[in-house]
Design a protein around this motif. Structure first.
Motif, PDB file in Angstrom:
ATOM      1  N   VAL A 269       0.859  -1.184   0.000  1.00 12.45           N
ATOM      2  CA  VAL A 269       0.000   0.000   0.000  1.00 12.45           C
ATOM      3  C   VAL A 269       0.894   1.232   0.000  1.00 12.45           C
ATOM      4  CG1 VAL A 269      -1.792   1.293   1.224  1.00 12.45           C
ATOM      5  CG2 VAL A 269      -1.817  -1.216   1.248  1.00 12.45           C
ATOM      6  N   PHE A 270       0.606   2.173  -0.904  1.00 13.32           N
ATOM      7  CA  PHE A 270       1.415   3.374  -1.053  1.00 13.32           C
ATOM      8  C   PHE A 270       0.531   4.617  -0.933  1.00 13.32           C
ATOM      9  CE2 PHE A 270       3.568   0.001  -3.244  1.00 13.32           C
ATOM     10  CZ  PHE A 270       4.923   0.218  -3.062  1.00 13.32           C
ATOM     11  N   GLY A 271       1.133   5.715  -0.483  1.00 12.55           N
ATOM     12  CA  GLY A 271       0.464   7.008  -0.462  1.00 12.55           C
ATOM     13  C   GLY A 271       1.160   7.960  -1.407  1.00 12.55           C
ATOM     14  N   ILE A 272       0.374   8.847  -2.017  1.00 14.22           N
ATOM     15  CA  ILE A 272       0.945   9.793  -2.967  1.00 14.22           C
ATOM     16  C   ILE A 272       0.124  11.081  -2.954  1.00 14.22           C
ATOM     17  CG2 ILE A 272      -0.403   8.853  -4.890  1.00 14.22           C
ATOM     18  CD1 ILE A 272       1.900   9.482  -6.742  1.00 14.22           C
ATOM     19  N   GLY A 273       0.794  12.205  -3.161  1.00 17.97           N
ATOM     20  CA  GLY A 273       0.101  13.482  -3.243  1.00 17.97           C
ATOM     21  C   GLY A 273      -0.281  14.051  -1.890  1.00 17.97           C
ATOM     22  N   ASP A 274      -1.362  14.843  -1.870  1.00 16.74           N
ATOM     23  CA  ASP A 274      -1.776  15.559  -0.666  1.00 16.74           C
ATOM     24  C   ASP A 274      -2.015  14.641   0.525  1.00 16.74           C
ATOM     25  OD1 ASP A 274      -1.832  17.622  -2.462  1.00 16.74           O
ATOM     26  OD2 ASP A 274      -3.903  18.218  -2.074  1.00 16.74           O
ATOM     27  N   VAL A 275      -2.392  13.392   0.257  1.00 22.14           N
ATOM     28  CA  VAL A 275      -2.789  12.489   1.334  1.00 22.14           C
ATOM     29  C   VAL A 275      -1.598  11.817   2.009  1.00 22.14           C
ATOM     30  CG1 VAL A 275      -3.031  10.308   0.075  1.00 22.14           C
ATOM     31  CG2 VAL A 275      -4.672  10.878   1.875  1.00 22.14           C
ATOM     32  N   ALA A 276      -0.430  11.874   1.403  1.00 20.03           N
ATOM     33  CA  ALA A 276       0.745  11.161   1.922  1.00 20.03           C
ATOM     34  C   ALA A 276       1.564  12.047   2.859  1.00 20.03           C
ATOM     35  CB  ALA A 276       1.625  10.696   0.766  1.00 20.03           C
ATOM     36  N   ARG A 277       1.886  11.505   4.026  1.00 19.10           N
ATOM     37  CA  ARG A 277       2.831  12.153   4.944  1.00 19.10           C
ATOM     38  C   ARG A 277       3.966  11.164   5.136  1.00 19.10           C
ATOM     39  NH1 ARG A 277       2.707  12.878  10.931  1.00 19.10           N
ATOM     40  NH2 ARG A 277       4.122  14.595  11.398  1.00 19.10           N
ATOM     41  N   TRP A 278       5.112  11.495   4.537  1.00 17.48           N
ATOM     42  CA  TRP A 278       6.176  10.494   4.469  1.00 17.48           C
ATOM     43  C   TRP A 278       7.461  10.986   5.120  1.00 17.48           C
ATOM     44  CZ3 TRP A 278       5.958  14.237   0.841  1.00 17.48           C
ATOM     45  CH2 TRP A 278       7.111  14.606   0.161  1.00 17.48           C
ATOM     46  N   LEU A 279       8.297  10.009   5.482  1.00 14.55           N
ATOM     47  CA  LEU A 279       9.585  10.296   6.100  1.00 14.55           C
ATOM     48  C   LEU A 279      10.560  10.717   5.007  1.00 14.55           C
ATOM     49  CD1 LEU A 279      11.239  10.291   8.717  1.00 14.55           C
ATOM     50  CD2 LEU A 279      11.830   7.901   8.246  1.00 14.55           C
ATOM     51  N   HIS A 280      10.809  12.013   4.918  1.00 14.12           N
ATOM     52  CA  HIS A 280      11.658  12.543   3.852  1.00 14.12           C
ATOM     53  C   HIS A 280      13.120  12.344   4.226  1.00 14.12           C
ATOM     54  CE1 HIS A 280      13.305  15.102   0.787  1.00 14.12           C
ATOM     55  NE2 HIS A 280      12.104  15.435   0.344  1.00 14.12           N
ATOM     56  N   PRO A 281      13.892  11.601   3.420  1.00 19.01           N
ATOM     57  CA  PRO A 281      15.286  11.318   3.776  1.00 19.01           C
ATOM     58  C   PRO A 281      16.142  12.573   3.919  1.00 19.01           C
ATOM     59  CG  PRO A 281      14.541   9.856   2.020  1.00 19.01           C
ATOM     60  CD  PRO A 281      13.484  10.904   2.191  1.00 19.01           C
ATOM     61  N   ARG A 282      15.839  13.597   3.152  1.00 22.89           N
ATOM     62  CA  ARG A 282      16.639  14.824   3.199  1.00 22.89           C
ATOM     63  C   ARG A 282      16.528  15.527   4.550  1.00 22.89           C
ATOM     64  NH1 ARG A 282      18.412  18.556  -0.893  1.00 22.89           N
ATOM     65  NH2 ARG A 282      17.554  17.132  -2.448  1.00 22.89           N
ATOM     66  N   TYR A 283      15.321  15.453   5.154  1.00 21.47           N
ATOM     67  CA  TYR A 283      15.065  16.191   6.389  1.00 21.47           C
ATOM     68  C   TYR A 283      14.945  15.284   7.612  1.00 21.47           C
ATOM     69  CZ  TYR A 283      14.022  19.641   2.833  1.00 21.47           C
ATOM     70  OH  TYR A 283      14.114  20.472   1.748  1.00 21.47           O
TER      71      TYR A 283
END
Length: 382
Positions: A269-283
């Protein structure tokens, strides 16, 4: 593979396209709440609202193009529940769709004013139906009140001023676009709107809105009132995750996802766009961005992972906003209370590039008009 994509806007379409480019021979089903083919949303607050573009100009893909992608469409349908164990999604027409892999791209919806006595004819702007209704109303209006001075409110205000409509913005913060730009650049953009004769009520909130003879009377926290022919509410958006309660997914201001955009605790299951809150590797922290430009990158990441090529979503966030006859651009994540250095221009000028830093160094660059300089400083962010 049965790939189910929930959301037939930009995120869903880009996912289907990326999957085909990745060479996946999947059965792709695209479910969308609106009963229309995918269309471009950014012009809704600008060219479409002022009548320079029509609905037919906004199409992102034709039926023939979708047929060529081999996508099965279920338009005018909304997901109501997810069973991530059985791998089934229920729709509002009583049907159920099974999947092997699921992409959630259900987007967001506008926040509405709290309270039980809010007039029903207040406008929000998210869909083409919203924009059509607002455009028709503005054609009969000489005054507009905009509740909320973020990007969407500022864009609508700019468009309305171009139509020679008197505009008042009510913004509880001290400046426009404070959350997106920080106080210094927010003040800069506030000055530019004031110069275009936008009346800005900053630092006050809306206490009550009532109908009066087909107009809206807006009472403010400082005792002042505004009487407007048309009122738009632009106070942010809420990710469409209510239907996911009890699904087993982790929900926290969106669908919580790992760096590869997989929903936490799942493999398919994946999230994309406005609905996704993901762990951003850069930050190294969870972020959720409502940026048009992020979606294509996220779709590529999802497609690569579905194809067995481990990939993370680590691109530098980028967003633009067309206001007052020029393009405002932001790259990176604006820190809380940033230190601001102007590389081009100075406070109050039309053309500028500013670097926004925290204690660890530059975190974002904001530019207006100076495209080449903006791109150079954006590249320096890495």
């Amino acid at each position: 593979m049965r790939l189910l994509v929930l959301g037939a806007s930009l995120g869903g379409l880009r996912t289907a396209q990326a999957v085909r480019r990745a060479g996946l021979d999947a059965e792709v089903t695209l479910v969308g709440a609106e009963a229309v083919l995918p269309y471009d949303r950014p012009p809704l607050s600008k060219d479409f609202l002022r009548g320079a573009r029509q609905a037919s100009d906004l199409a992102l893909a034709s039926q023939d193009e979708l047929d060529e992608l081999g996508v099965s469409l279920r338009l005018g349908r909304t997901a109501t529940a997810l069973d991530s164990v059985r791998q089934v999604v229920d729709l509002d027409d009583g049907s159920a769709l099974e999947y092997d892999a699921l992409v959630i791209a259900t987007g967001s919806r506008p926040r509405t004013l709290p309270g039980g006595h809010v007039p029903t004819d207040l406008h929000t702007l998210r869909t083409i139906d919203d924009a059509t209704a607002l455009r028709d109303r503005l054609a009969r209006s000489s005054s507009l009140a905009v509740i909320g001075g973020g990007f969407i409110g500022s864009e609508i205000a700019s468009t309305a001023r171009g139509l020679d409509i008197d505009v008042t913005i009510v913004e509880p913060a001290g400046t426009l676009m404070l959350r997106a730009l920080g106080e210094t650049i927010g003040q800069h953009m506030t000055h530019l709107h004031l110069r275009e004769n936008v009346d800005i009520k900053a630092g006050v909130s809306v206490e009550r809105v009532t109908d009066t003879g087909g107009r809206q009377l807006i009472e403010l926290s400082d005792g002042a009132t505004i009487l407007a022919d048309t009122t738009v509410v632009g106070i942010g958006a809420i990710p469409n995750i209510d239907w996911l309660q009890g699904s087993g997914l982790t929900l926290s201001d969106g669908v919580l996802c790992g760096p590869d955009l997989r929903a936490v605790g799942t493999t398919n299951v994946f999230g994309i766009g406005d609905v996704a809150r993901w762990l951003h590797p850069r930050y190294d922290r969870y972020i959720r961005v409502e940026h048009w430009t992020s979606v294509a990158e996220q779709a590529r990441v999802v497609a690569a992972n579905l194809a067995g090529q481990p990939t993370v979503a680590d691109a530098l966030p980028y967003v633009w906003s067309d206001q007052l006859g020029s393009r405002l651009q932001i790259a990176g994540v604006v820190p809380v209370d940033p230190m601001v250095e102007y590389a081009v221009g100075q406070p109050g000028t039309d053309r500028f590039v500013a670097l926004l830093s925290d204690a660890s160094g530059p975190q974002a660059v904001v530019g207006r008009g100076a495209v080449r300089d903006f791109l150079a400083h954006r590249a320096e962010l890495g």
